[in-house]
Design a protein around this motif. Structure first.
Motif, PDB file in Angstrom:
ATOM      1  N   PHE A 140       9.068 -10.044-106.871  1.00 60.92           N
ATOM      2  CA  PHE A 140       8.683  -8.714-107.346  1.00 60.92           C
ATOM      3  C   PHE A 140       7.165  -8.609-107.342  1.00 60.92           C
ATOM      4  O   PHE A 140       6.473  -9.569-107.649  1.00 60.92           O
ATOM      5  N   GLN A 141       6.641  -7.435-106.986  1.00 63.30           N
ATOM      6  CA  GLN A 141       5.207  -7.130-107.012  1.00 63.30           C
ATOM      7  C   GLN A 141       4.437  -8.106-106.129  1.00 63.30           C
ATOM      8  O   GLN A 141       3.643  -8.919-106.592  1.00 63.30           O
ATOM      9  N   ARG A 142       4.641  -7.999-104.822  1.00 60.53           N
ATOM     10  CA  ARG A 142       3.970  -8.910-103.894  1.00 60.53           C
ATOM     11  C   ARG A 142       2.504  -8.537-103.677  1.00 60.53           C
ATOM     12  O   ARG A 142       1.712  -9.378-103.274  1.00 60.53           O
ATOM     13  N   ALA A 143       2.155  -7.273-103.889  1.00 59.50           N
ATOM     14  CA  ALA A 143       0.763  -6.836-103.771  1.00 59.50           C
ATOM     15  C   ALA A 143       0.209  -6.581-105.162  1.00 59.50           C
ATOM     16  O   ALA A 143       0.894  -6.014-106.019  1.00 59.50           O
ATOM     17  N   LEU A 146      -0.429  -2.329-106.176  1.00 60.70           N
ATOM     18  CA  LEU A 146       0.503  -1.261-105.865  1.00 60.70           C
ATOM     19  C   LEU A 146       1.682  -1.307-106.822  1.00 60.70           C
ATOM     20  O   LEU A 146       2.148  -2.378-107.205  1.00 60.70           O
ATOM     21  N   HIS A 147       2.169  -0.128-107.172  1.00 57.80           N
ATOM     22  CA  HIS A 147       3.307  -0.055-108.074  1.00 57.80           C
ATOM     23  C   HIS A 147       4.600  -0.237-107.295  1.00 57.80           C
ATOM     24  O   HIS A 147       4.788   0.334-106.218  1.00 57.80           O
ATOM     25  N   LYS A 148       5.472  -1.057-107.831  1.00 57.76           N
ATOM     26  CA  LYS A 148       6.800  -1.233-107.253  1.00 57.76           C
ATOM     27  C   LYS A 148       7.832  -0.779-108.272  1.00 57.76           C
ATOM     28  O   LYS A 148       7.789  -1.183-109.428  1.00 57.76           O
ATOM     29  N   SER A 149       8.738   0.058-107.831  1.00 59.42           N
ATOM     30  CA  SER A 149       9.743   0.582-108.739  1.00 59.42           C
ATOM     31  C   SER A 149      10.605  -0.549-109.294  1.00 59.42           C
ATOM     32  O   SER A 149      11.055  -1.423-108.540  1.00 59.42           O
ATOM     33  N   SER A 164       7.893 -13.030-109.785  1.00 60.78           N
ATOM     34  CA  SER A 164       6.957 -13.803-108.963  1.00 60.78           C
ATOM     35  C   SER A 164       5.581 -13.160-108.866  1.00 60.78           C
ATOM     36  O   SER A 164       4.639 -13.787-108.399  1.00 60.78           O
ATOM     37  N   GLY A 165       5.458 -11.899-109.291  1.00 61.37           N
ATOM     38  CA  GLY A 165       4.217 -11.160-109.093  1.00 61.37           C
ATOM     39  C   GLY A 165       3.085 -11.586-110.008  1.00 61.37           C
ATOM     40  O   GLY A 165       3.255 -12.392-110.931  1.00 61.37           O
TER      41      GLY A 165
END
Length: 356
Positions: A140-143, A146-149, A164-165
Motif C-alpha cells: 500500500f502507498q508505493r509513492a 500521492l493519495h491511494k484510496s 508497506s508504505g
C-alpha cells in the motif's frame, strides 16, 4: 652441580619472558589490525537502525489493528504526516493504530511526537519491538506523495494489518480533522522561544520559510535568494499591519544563507536584542509551537516535494493568512518548516496564493 641448575633456570626463565613479550606484541598488533578492519568494514553501520527483537503480541483478540512501515529516520514533518495519516486511516478502517518501536530511530520519533502532539500518540497502542514475522505485510502507498484510496484495505480481514508504505504525504488521509488535530498539539501554553517576537497588539509577525540543504544537493527547487528578498519586500509593501510593529521571523536549514542575505537579522539566541528581522535557532519542536501561536502571515519560498491542495503559483510564492491562532507548520529535524498544516486540512477560505 647446583651452579649448573641455577644457570639452566635463568636461561629458561629468560626464554619464557622473551616468548611472552613476543606473544604480547603479536596480540597488540592483531588487536590494532582487527580494530582498523572492523572500522573500515562497518564504518557505515548505523547503530540506531539495528532492529529490536520482535514485539510480543497476542492473536485471536476481538480487536483489529493497523500499523505501517515508518520513515522514522526522516524529519519531524515527515513523522507527523505519517502518524496523522495512519490515524486517519485507522479511523476510516475502524482499526486501532499500532506503533512498533522497531529501532533507535523509532524510539526517537516516538519521543519527539510525544513532545509535539502527545494527545495524538495517546491514540496509538505502543509496542516495544519490531514487527513479528507472523504479521504479513500488505502492499500500500508505493509513492510517498500521492493519495491511494483505502478501499482495497476495507476488504482485508487480518487481525493485524501492516502496510508497506511510508510518508503518506497527502491531506486526503485525514480529511475534516482540523479541530481534532489541533487538540492533539502540546497543550502547554507557556513556551520560551528566545528572542523571537510574540504576535500581539503591538507586533505583527510574518514567518518566512526557506529551504536549502538537501534541496540544493538533490536539485530540488530550493529557496532562491533573489526571489526570497523580493518576496519579503513584496509582503512589506502589501501587508497592512496598522499601528503594529512589523516583525519578520526567518526559518531555514542554512544559517549562513540567511545571515548573508538578511545581514540585519538577529538570532533567537541573541536575548535582549530588538530588530525587525529574526532568525530562529530554536529546536524544531519549539519552532512548531511558536508558529502555531505567533505567525500572522506565512511565506513559503520553495516548492514542496509533494502536492498541496492549494497549489503554489508558478512563481513559487505562497502566502497563507490566518484569522485565528491556528496556523501550524510542520518542521523537519533541521528546523525547516516546509508546509502549512492548515492548507492540508483544507481550510482554504482565508488562504490565497500570490505571485511576484
Amino acid at each position: 652441580m647446583r651452579l649448573f641448575h641455577f644457570l639452566k633456570f635463568l636461561t629458561i626463565n629468560n626464554f619464557s619472558r622473551y616468548c611472552l613479550k613476543i606473544v604480547k606484541v603479536h596480540i597488540i598488533w592483531i588487536t590494532i589490525i582487527c580494530i582498523i578492519y572492523f572500522n573500515w568494514r562497518f564504518k557505515k553501520l548505523d547503530f540506531m537502525a539495528i532492529p529490536y527483537p520482535p514485539a510480543v503480541i497476542k492473536f485471536n483478540t476481538s480487536a483489529k489493528y493497523l500499523s505501517s512501515n515508518l520513515a522514522s529516520s526522516s524529519q519531524l514533518g515527515n513523522n507527523i504526516f505519517e502518524i496523522a495519516s495512519l490515524y486517519g486511516l485507522s479511523k476510516h478502517l475502524n482499526r486501532t493504530p499500532l506503533f512498533f518501536i522497531e529501532n533507535g530511530y523509532h524510539k526517537k520519533m516516538l519521543d519527539n511526537l510525544r513532545k509535539t502532539m502527545p494527545r495524538l500518540m495517546e491514540k496509538f497502542r505502543i509496542l516495544n519491538g519490531s514487527v513479528p514475522r507472523s504479521i504479513s505485510e500488505t502492499k500500500f502507498q508505493r509513492a510517498c506523495c500521492l493519495h491511494k484510496s483505502p478501499w482495497s484495505l476495507e476488504k482485508n480481514r487480518d487481525e493485524y494489518l501492516h502496510l508497506s508504505g511510508k510518508y503518506y504525504q497527502s491531506w486526503k488521509y485525514f480529511p475534516n480533522m482540523r479541530n481534532e488535530l489541533i487538540e492533539f498539539l502540546n497543550p502547554t501554553s507557556i513556551q520560551i522561544f528566545g528572542n523571537l517576537p510574540i504576535s500581539d497588539d503591538q507586533n505583527h509577525v510574518t514567518c518566512v520559510h526557506s529551504r536549502r540543504g538537501d534541496f540544493v544537493e538533490y536539485l530540488f527547487y530550493a529557496s532562491d535568494p533573489k526571489f526570497m528578498k523580493n518576496a519579503v519586500t513584496f509582503l512589506n509593501e502589501n501587508e497592512k499591519v496598522g499601528s503594529r510593529n512589523r516583525k519578520i521571523v526567518l526559518f531555514g536549514d542554512d544559517l549562513n544563507f540567511l545571515e548573508t542575505y538578511f545581514s540585519d537579522a538577529v538570532l533567537s539566541t541573541d536575548v535582549g536584542k530588538n530588530a525587525e528581522y529574526y532568525i530562529s535557532q530554536n529546536p524544531p519542536i519549539d519552532d512548531f509551537l511558536y508558529s502555531k501561536n505567533n505567525c500572522d502571515v506565512v511565506l513559503i519560498t520553495e516548492t514542496p516535494k509533494f502536492q498541496l491542495p492549494a497549489q503554489h503559483s508558478a512563481g513559487g510564492l505562497g502566502i497563507f493568512r490566518k484569522e485565528t491562532k491556528f496556523t501550524i507548520w510542520i518542521l523537519n529535524t533541521l528546523g525547516i518548516i516546509f508546509l502549512n498544516l492548515e492548507v492540508l486540512l483544507q481550510v482554504t477560505s482565508t488562504h490565497h496564493t500570490g505571485r511576484l
